[in-house]
Motif scaffolding. Structure first.
Motif, short mmCIF file in Angstrom:
data_model
loop_
_atom_site.label_atom_id
_atom_site.label_comp_id
_atom_site.label_asym_id
_atom_site.label_seq_id
_atom_site.Cartn_x
_atom_site.Cartn_y
_atom_site.Cartn_z
N GLN A 144 0.71 -1.28 0.14
CA GLN A 144 -0.09 -0.08 0.17
C GLN A 144 0.83 1.38 0.12
OE1 GLN A 144 -2.40 -0.33 3.55
NE2 GLN A 144 -3.60 -2.15 2.60
N LEU A 145 1.95 1.19 0.49
CA LEU A 145 2.83 2.35 0.56
C LEU A 145 3.53 2.36 -0.39
CD1 LEU A 145 3.76 4.49 2.75
CD2 LEU A 145 5.79 2.88 3.28
N GLN A 146 3.83 1.56 -1.30
CA GLN A 146 4.42 1.70 -2.46
C GLN A 146 3.42 2.31 -3.59
OE1 GLN A 146 6.30 -2.04 -3.97
NE2 GLN A 146 6.84 -0.95 -5.79
N GLU A 147 2.21 1.87 -3.44
CA GLU A 147 1.45 2.33 -4.16
C GLU A 147 1.02 3.79 -4.00
OE1 GLU A 147 -3.43 1.68 -5.51
OE2 GLU A 147 -2.59 0.66 -4.00
N TYR A 148 0.82 4.12 -2.82
CA TYR A 148 0.83 5.55 -2.39
C TYR A 148 1.71 6.62 -3.04
CZ TYR A 148 0.14 9.75 0.67
OH TYR A 148 -0.21 11.19 1.03
N PHE A 149 2.90 5.98 -2.58
CA PHE A 149 4.29 6.87 -3.43
C PHE A 149 4.15 7.09 -4.55
CE2 PHE A 149 5.95 6.45 0.97
CZ PHE A 149 6.03 7.77 1.29
N SER A 150 3.87 5.84 -5.29
CA SER A 150 3.64 6.08 -6.77
C SER A 150 2.71 6.88 -7.37
CB SER A 150 3.44 4.62 -7.52
OG SER A 150 3.23 4.67 -8.73
N LEU A 151 1.53 6.82 -6.57
CA LEU A 151 0.40 7.72 -7.17
C LEU A 151 0.72 9.27 -6.74
CD1 LEU A 151 -2.58 5.81 -5.94
CD2 LEU A 151 -2.02 6.23 -8.27
N ALA A 152 1.45 9.36 -5.61
CA ALA A 152 1.90 10.95 -5.05
C ALA A 152 2.78 11.47 -5.90
CB ALA A 152 2.33 10.76 -3.72
N SER A 153 3.76 10.54 -6.58
CA SER A 153 4.81 11.26 -7.39
C SER A 153 4.04 11.50 -8.70
CB SER A 153 5.96 9.95 -7.79
OG SER A 153 6.46 9.47 -6.59
N THR A 154 3.24 10.72 -9.06
CA THR A 154 2.34 11.08 -10.51
C THR A 154 1.60 12.37 -10.33
OG1 THR A 154 2.14 8.60 -11.09
CG2 THR A 154 0.53 10.23 -11.87
N LYS A 155 1.09 12.54 -9.15
CA LYS A 155 0.21 13.78 -8.88
C LYS A 155 1.32 15.09 -8.96
CE LYS A 155 -2.69 16.18 -5.49
NZ LYS A 155 -1.99 17.50 -5.47
N ALA A 156 2.40 14.74 -8.16
CA ALA A 156 3.36 16.02 -8.01
C ALA A 156 3.93 16.28 -9.45
CB ALA A 156 4.54 15.56 -7.11
N VAL A 157 4.24 15.26 -10.28
CA VAL A 157 4.58 15.66 -11.82
C VAL A 157 3.61 16.32 -12.40
CG1 VAL A 157 5.11 14.66 -14.11
CG2 VAL A 157 6.20 13.74 -11.92
N LEU A 158 2.26 16.01 -12.33
CA LEU A 158 1.28 16.77 -12.88
C LEU A 158 0.83 17.83 -12.32
CD1 LEU A 158 -1.27 13.85 -13.55
CD2 LEU A 158 0.26 15.16 -15.35
N ASP A 159 1.24 18.31 -10.93
CA ASP A 159 1.09 19.57 -10.45
C ASP A 159 2.29 20.51 -11.03
OD1 ASP A 159 -0.92 18.56 -9.06
OD2 ASP A 159 -0.15 18.40 -7.02
N ALA A 160 3.27 20.06 -11.28
CA ALA A 160 4.50 20.80 -11.42
C ALA A 160 4.36 21.19 -13.14
CB ALA A 160 5.66 20.27 -11.34
N GLU A 161 3.76 20.13 -13.93
CA GLU A 161 4.01 20.26 -15.34
C GLU A 161 2.64 20.83 -16.02
OE1 GLU A 161 6.76 20.48 -16.94
OE2 GLU A 161 7.95 19.85 -14.97
N THR A 162 1.38 20.94 -15.29
CA THR A 162 0.29 21.29 -16.08
C THR A 162 -0.34 22.45 -14.98
OG1 THR A 162 -1.23 19.89 -14.49
CG2 THR A 162 -0.33 18.96 -16.62
N THR A 163 -1.18 23.14 -15.72
CA THR A 163 -1.98 24.56 -15.25
C THR A 163 -3.06 24.05 -14.29
OG1 THR A 163 -3.57 24.94 -17.17
CG2 THR A 163 -1.34 25.71 -17.12
N GLU A 164 -3.42 24.88 -13.14
CA GLU A 164 -4.23 24.36 -12.58
C GLU A 164 -5.93 24.24 -13.13
OE1 GLU A 164 -6.87 26.16 -8.58
OE2 GLU A 164 -4.99 27.24 -9.29
N ALA A 165 -5.94 24.93 -14.44
CA ALA A 165 -7.36 24.97 -15.20
C ALA A 165 -7.00 23.53 -15.88
CB ALA A 165 -7.28 25.99 -16.18
#
Length: 193
Positions: A124-145
């Motif tokens: 579960q921890l591995q899955e959580y960090f994988s999802l969190a990393s994906t979200k962090a990349v999208l947060d950094a590379e896409t706009t809020e809109a």
């Protein structure tokens, strides 16, 4: 874990004891028994979740089997089940738990349940960090809109939130089992020091 029903390999050179342990665990787990360290190494692969390993056996010892399992980087959890009282010689052995014989049915089942829960937590921890990393990349590379208009991003957020809830539930269960409450408190107090 590799399957819905966790697999347990019992490595015990006393046939009656191996059969007894297997009887205690069958029905809840896929159980296999072997009587030597050599056979254990042949049987331990990615399909084995938990190994109950006798420390002292003729031929290849449990310590050698454990060392080889760790060298092979297999993901199974290993509990030493031994008549040998642990001493400072166990430091660095790399087992996940240690049970001194004679073991009761409740003790053996508790150890296996605990190791299954720890494996689940790790996954579960591995899955959580994988999802969190994906979200962090999208947060950094896409706009809020862009994020607000994306169904995939909304699903990612939902999966991340659900994963966090499962992690919290599993951690609570681990802490309720007792032994980890003290460990967690020790880790928390050391990080404050």
């Amino acid at each position: 874990m590799t399957t819905e029903t966790p697999s347990v390999l019992i490595v015990e050179d006393e046939p009656d004891l191996a059969r007894l342990y297997a009887a205690w665990l069958e029905g809840s787990y896929d159980v296999e028994t072997v009587s030597t360290g050599e056979r254990a190494l042949d049987a331990i692969d990615e399909t084995i979740d938990i190994v109950l390993l006798d420390r002292r056996m003729p031929g290849l010892s449990g310590e050698t089997v454990l060392s080889t399992v760790r060298e092979r980087d297999l993901a199974c959890r290993v509990a030493m089940v031994s008549a040998v009282e642990p001493d400072f010689d166990v430091i660095g052995m790399g087992f996940d738990d240690y049970l001194v014989k004679p073991a009761s049915k409740d003790e053996l089942r508790r150890i296996v349940e605990h190791l299954v829960l720890r494996t689940s937590y790790d996954e579960q921890l591995q899955e959580y960090f994988s999802l969190a990393s994906t979200k962090a990349v999208l947060d950094a590379e896409t706009t809020e809109a862009e994020r607000k208009s994306s169904d995939e991003y909304a699903q990612l957020q939902d999966r991340l939130a659900l994963c966090r809830v499962r992690l919290d539930e599993t951690m609570t269960e681990l802490l309720e089992q007792g032994g980890y409450r003290r460990l967690y408190q020790d880790l928390a107090s050391e990080s404050i020091s």
